[in-house]
Motif scaffolding. Structure first.
Motif, PDB file in Angstrom:
ATOM      1  N   TYR A   1       0.840  -1.208   0.000  1.00 57.11           N
ATOM      2  CA  TYR A   1       0.000   0.000   0.000  1.00 57.11           C
ATOM      3  C   TYR A   1       0.873   1.256   0.000  1.00 57.11           C
ATOM      4  O   TYR A   1       0.620   2.194  -0.743  1.00 57.11           O
ATOM      5  N   LEU A   2       1.913   1.234   0.820  1.00 60.34           N
ATOM      6  CA  LEU A   2       2.806   2.397   0.885  1.00 60.34           C
ATOM      7  C   LEU A   2       3.530   2.619  -0.437  1.00 60.34           C
ATOM      8  O   LEU A   2       3.760   3.761  -0.834  1.00 60.34           O
ATOM      9  N   ASN A   3       3.903   1.534  -1.102  1.00 55.66           N
ATOM     10  CA  ASN A   3       4.580   1.686  -2.389  1.00 55.66           C
ATOM     11  C   ASN A   3       3.706   2.414  -3.402  1.00 55.66           C
ATOM     12  O   ASN A   3       4.205   3.152  -4.240  1.00 55.66           O
ATOM     13  N   THR A   4       2.398   2.194  -3.331  1.00 51.27           N
ATOM     14  CA  THR A   4       1.511   2.838  -4.300  1.00 51.27           C
ATOM     15  C   THR A   4       1.051   4.226  -3.859  1.00 51.27           C
ATOM     16  O   THR A   4       0.668   5.032  -4.689  1.00 51.27           O
ATOM     17  N   THR A   5       1.092   4.516  -2.567  1.00 54.73           N
ATOM     18  CA  THR A   5       0.533   5.782  -2.085  1.00 54.73           C
ATOM     19  C   THR A   5       1.554   6.712  -1.439  1.00 54.73           C
ATOM     20  O   THR A   5       1.213   7.830  -1.073  1.00 54.73           O
ATOM     21  N   MET A   6       2.781   6.273  -1.307  1.00 49.90           N
ATOM     22  CA  MET A   6       3.764   7.073  -0.572  1.00 49.90           C
ATOM     23  C   MET A   6       4.042   8.412  -1.240  1.00 49.90           C
ATOM     24  O   MET A   6       4.447   9.359  -0.560  1.00 49.90           O
ATOM     25  N   THR A   7       3.802   8.534  -2.534  1.00 50.57           N
ATOM     26  CA  THR A   7       4.031   9.829  -3.183  1.00 50.57           C
ATOM     27  C   THR A   7       3.157  10.913  -2.559  1.00 50.57           C
ATOM     28  O   THR A   7       3.573  12.066  -2.472  1.00 50.57           O
ATOM     29  N   GLU A   8       1.961  10.531  -2.101  1.00 49.86           N
ATOM     30  CA  GLU A   8       1.089  11.516  -1.449  1.00 49.86           C
ATOM     31  C   GLU A   8       1.702  11.984  -0.131  1.00 49.86           C
ATOM     32  O   GLU A   8       1.588  13.153   0.227  1.00 49.86           O
ATOM     33  N   ILE A   9       2.358  11.092   0.577  1.00 52.24           N
ATOM     34  CA  ILE A   9       3.026  11.462   1.831  1.00 52.24           C
ATOM     35  C   ILE A   9       4.276  12.287   1.522  1.00 52.24           C
ATOM     36  O   ILE A   9       4.545  13.292   2.181  1.00 52.24           O
ATOM     37  N   TYR A  10       5.031  11.882   0.505  1.00 53.65           N
ATOM     38  CA  TYR A  10       6.257  12.611   0.160  1.00 53.65           C
ATOM     39  C   TYR A  10       5.964  14.060  -0.239  1.00 53.65           C
ATOM     40  O   TYR A  10       6.788  14.939  -0.012  1.00 53.65           O
ATOM     41  N   LYS A  11       4.812  14.296  -0.829  1.00 53.95           N
ATOM     42  CA  LYS A  11       4.461  15.670  -1.209  1.00 53.95           C
ATOM     43  C   LYS A  11       4.384  16.591   0.003  1.00 53.95           C
ATOM     44  O   LYS A  11       4.594  17.788  -0.113  1.00 53.95           O
ATOM     45  N   LEU A  12       4.087  16.023   1.158  1.00 50.93           N
ATOM     46  CA  LEU A  12       4.049  16.835   2.384  1.00 50.93           C
ATOM     47  C   LEU A  12       5.400  17.478   2.668  1.00 50.93           C
ATOM     48  O   LEU A  12       5.469  18.570   3.222  1.00 50.93           O
ATOM     49  N   TYR A  13       6.474  16.784   2.283  1.00 57.12           N
ATOM     50  CA  TYR A  13       7.812  17.291   2.551  1.00 57.12           C
ATOM     51  C   TYR A  13       8.113  18.577   1.778  1.00 57.12           C
ATOM     52  O   TYR A  13       9.012  19.320   2.135  1.00 57.12           O
ATOM     53  N   LEU A  14       7.370  18.832   0.725  1.00 55.93           N
ATOM     54  CA  LEU A  14       7.562  20.077  -0.021  1.00 55.93           C
ATOM     55  C   LEU A  14       7.125  21.294   0.791  1.00 55.93           C
ATOM     56  O   LEU A  14       7.673  22.375   0.643  1.00 55.93           O
ATOM     57  N   TYR A  15       6.132  21.101   1.638  1.00 51.44           N
ATOM     58  CA  TYR A  15       5.523  22.223   2.341  1.00 51.44           C
ATOM     59  C   TYR A  15       5.723  22.199   3.857  1.00 51.44           C
ATOM     60  O   TYR A  15       5.574  23.228   4.508  1.00 51.44           O
ATOM     61  N   PHE A  16       6.016  21.023   4.424  1.00 49.71           N
ATOM     62  CA  PHE A  16       6.063  20.882   5.868  1.00 49.71           C
ATOM     63  C   PHE A  16       7.328  20.156   6.294  1.00 49.71           C
ATOM     64  O   PHE A  16       7.856  19.328   5.560  1.00 49.71           O
ATOM     65  N   ASP A  17       7.791  20.457   7.491  1.00 53.45           N
ATOM     66  CA  ASP A  17       8.982  19.809   8.037  1.00 53.45           C
ATOM     67  C   ASP A  17       8.565  18.611   8.880  1.00 53.45           C
ATOM     68  O   ASP A  17       8.209  18.756  10.055  1.00 53.45           O
ATOM     69  N   LEU A  18       8.589  17.434   8.286  1.00 55.91           N
ATOM     70  CA  LEU A  18       8.203  16.213   8.985  1.00 55.91           C
ATOM     71  C   LEU A  18       9.395  15.497   9.602  1.00 55.91           C
ATOM     72  O   LEU A  18       9.225  14.543  10.353  1.00 55.91           O
ATOM     73  N   GLU A  19      10.581  15.977   9.302  1.00 58.63           N
ATOM     74  CA  GLU A  19      11.778  15.312   9.806  1.00 58.63           C
ATOM     75  C   GLU A  19      11.820  15.318  11.339  1.00 58.63           C
ATOM     76  O   GLU A  19      12.232  14.343  11.960  1.00 58.63           O
ATOM     77  N   LYS A  20      11.357  16.404  11.945  1.00 61.47           N
ATOM     78  CA  LYS A  20      11.345  16.475  13.411  1.00 61.47           C
ATOM     79  C   LYS A  20      10.454  15.372  13.989  1.00 61.47           C
ATOM     80  O   LYS A  20      10.814  14.731  14.965  1.00 61.47           O
ATOM     81  N   LEU A  21       9.284  15.178  13.354  1.00 55.18           N
ATOM     82  CA  LEU A  21       8.385  14.122  13.828  1.00 55.18           C
ATOM     83  C   LEU A  21       8.987  12.735  13.612  1.00 55.18           C
ATOM     84  O   LEU A  21       8.867  11.852  14.459  1.00 55.18           O
ATOM     85  N   GLU A  22       9.628  12.542  12.465  1.00 54.50           N
ATOM     86  CA  GLU A  22      10.251  11.248  12.193  1.00 54.50           C
ATOM     87  C   GLU A  22      11.338  10.948  13.217  1.00 54.50           C
ATOM     88  O   GLU A  22      11.463   9.812  13.688  1.00 54.50           O
ATOM     89  N   ASN A  23      12.118  11.982  13.553  1.00 59.98           N
ATOM     90  CA  ASN A  23      13.171  11.788  14.549  1.00 59.98           C
ATOM     91  C   ASN A  23      12.573  11.545  15.934  1.00 59.98           C
ATOM     92  O   ASN A  23      13.076  10.722  16.698  1.00 59.98           O
ATOM     93  N   LYS A  24      11.513  12.268  16.251  1.00 58.55           N
ATOM     94  CA  LYS A  24      10.872  12.103  17.552  1.00 58.55           C
ATOM     95  C   LYS A  24      10.370  10.671  17.735  1.00 58.55           C
ATOM     96  O   LYS A  24      10.514  10.076  18.796  1.00 58.55           O
ATOM     97  N   TYR A  25       9.766  10.118  16.693  1.00 54.05           N
ATOM     98  CA  TYR A  25       9.217   8.768  16.769  1.00 54.05           C
ATOM     99  C   TYR A  25      10.193   7.696  16.284  1.00 54.05           C
ATOM    100  O   TYR A  25       9.842   6.524  16.216  1.00 54.05           O
ATOM    101  N   LYS A  26      11.401   8.108  15.909  1.00 56.23           N
ATOM    102  CA  LYS A  26      12.479   7.193  15.513  1.00 56.23           C
ATOM    103  C   LYS A  26      12.049   6.209  14.434  1.00 56.23           C
ATOM    104  O   LYS A  26      12.291   5.006  14.530  1.00 56.23           O
ATOM    105  N   LEU A  27      11.387   6.728  13.398  1.00 54.75           N
ATOM    106  CA  LEU A  27      10.898   5.855  12.330  1.00 54.75           C
ATOM    107  C   LEU A  27      12.029   5.211  11.544  1.00 54.75           C
ATOM    108  O   LEU A  27      11.884   4.099  11.043  1.00 54.75           O
ATOM    109  N   ASN A  28      13.160   5.908  11.451  1.00 54.23           N
ATOM    110  CA  ASN A  28      14.283   5.319  10.705  1.00 54.23           C
ATOM    111  C   ASN A  28      14.843   4.091  11.428  1.00 54.23           C
ATOM    112  O   ASN A  28      15.461   3.244  10.806  1.00 54.23           O
TER     113      ASN A  28
END
Length: 184
Positions: free
Chosen positions: A89-116
């Motif tokens: 599902y993510l492979n087909t829809t992740m582009t919609e999530i990636y578009k958020l990175y154009l306008y919003f800083d999600l890196e702080k949230l990713e680091n907070k939740y340690k998604l990497n």
């Protein structure tokens, strides 16, 4: 003749002032239109991403409940299958999530939740489930083997549960951030 020159000079001066006023108005309108279009684009990106996040959360909650209530091999297998489906599902829809990175800083949230750090743990749990399945198929289980298998399954379910709970928290945080950002 002097009056005629003043009339012409006044007309030219008025035209220049009018032209400058129109130019300033056009610049202001252009900036306003750019802001409006940017806002509309952000809104569209947020709506699409929220659709993806909402779908993922709708799929996430039942599997979290299942994993918590029934820590068995079958549950672990279902969670593993869900993770595989999520990946597709993510492979087909992740582009919609990636578009958020154009306008919003999600890196702080990713680091907070340690998604990497989360994705390799989930992948390792999937590998362990496959290995458990192979072990079950390759031998008849004795009492000690069953205990060992059950503890391995529980460990995998703990990884899944913690990872899925973390993803749920992350999606909730992204949703809240987007709601604050897009207020009119």
């Amino acid at each position: 003749m002097r009056d005629f020159m003043l009339i012409i000079l006044g007309g030219v001066g008025g035209a220049v002032v009018s032209w400058a006023g129109n130019l300033i108005n056009n610049l202001i309108n252009h900036k306003r239109e750019i802001k409006r279009l940017t806002y509309l684009r952000k809104l569209e990106v947020c709506e699409n991403a929220m659709g993806v996040i909402g779908t993922m959360r709708d799929k996430l909650v039942p599997i979290l409940v299942l994993a918590k209530q029934d820590p068995t091999y079958q549950t672990c297998d279902e969670v593993s299958q869900w993770c595989a489906d999520l990946h597709k599902y993510l492979n087909t829809t992740m582009t919609e999530i990636y578009k958020l990175y154009l306008y919003f800083d999600l890196e702080k949230l990713e680091n907070k939740y340690k998604l990497n750090e989360l994705m390799p743990k989930l992948a390792q749990a999937n590998v362990e489930i496959i290995q458990v399945n192979i072990d079950i198929q390759n031998k008849t289980l004795t009492g000690g083997d069953v205990h060992n298998i059950n503890s391995r399954i529980k460990a995998c379910l703990d990884v899944y549960f913690n990872g899925l709970e973390l993803m749920n928290q992350y999606f909730s945080a992204v949703a809240e951030m987007l709601k604050k950002e897009i207020k009119c």
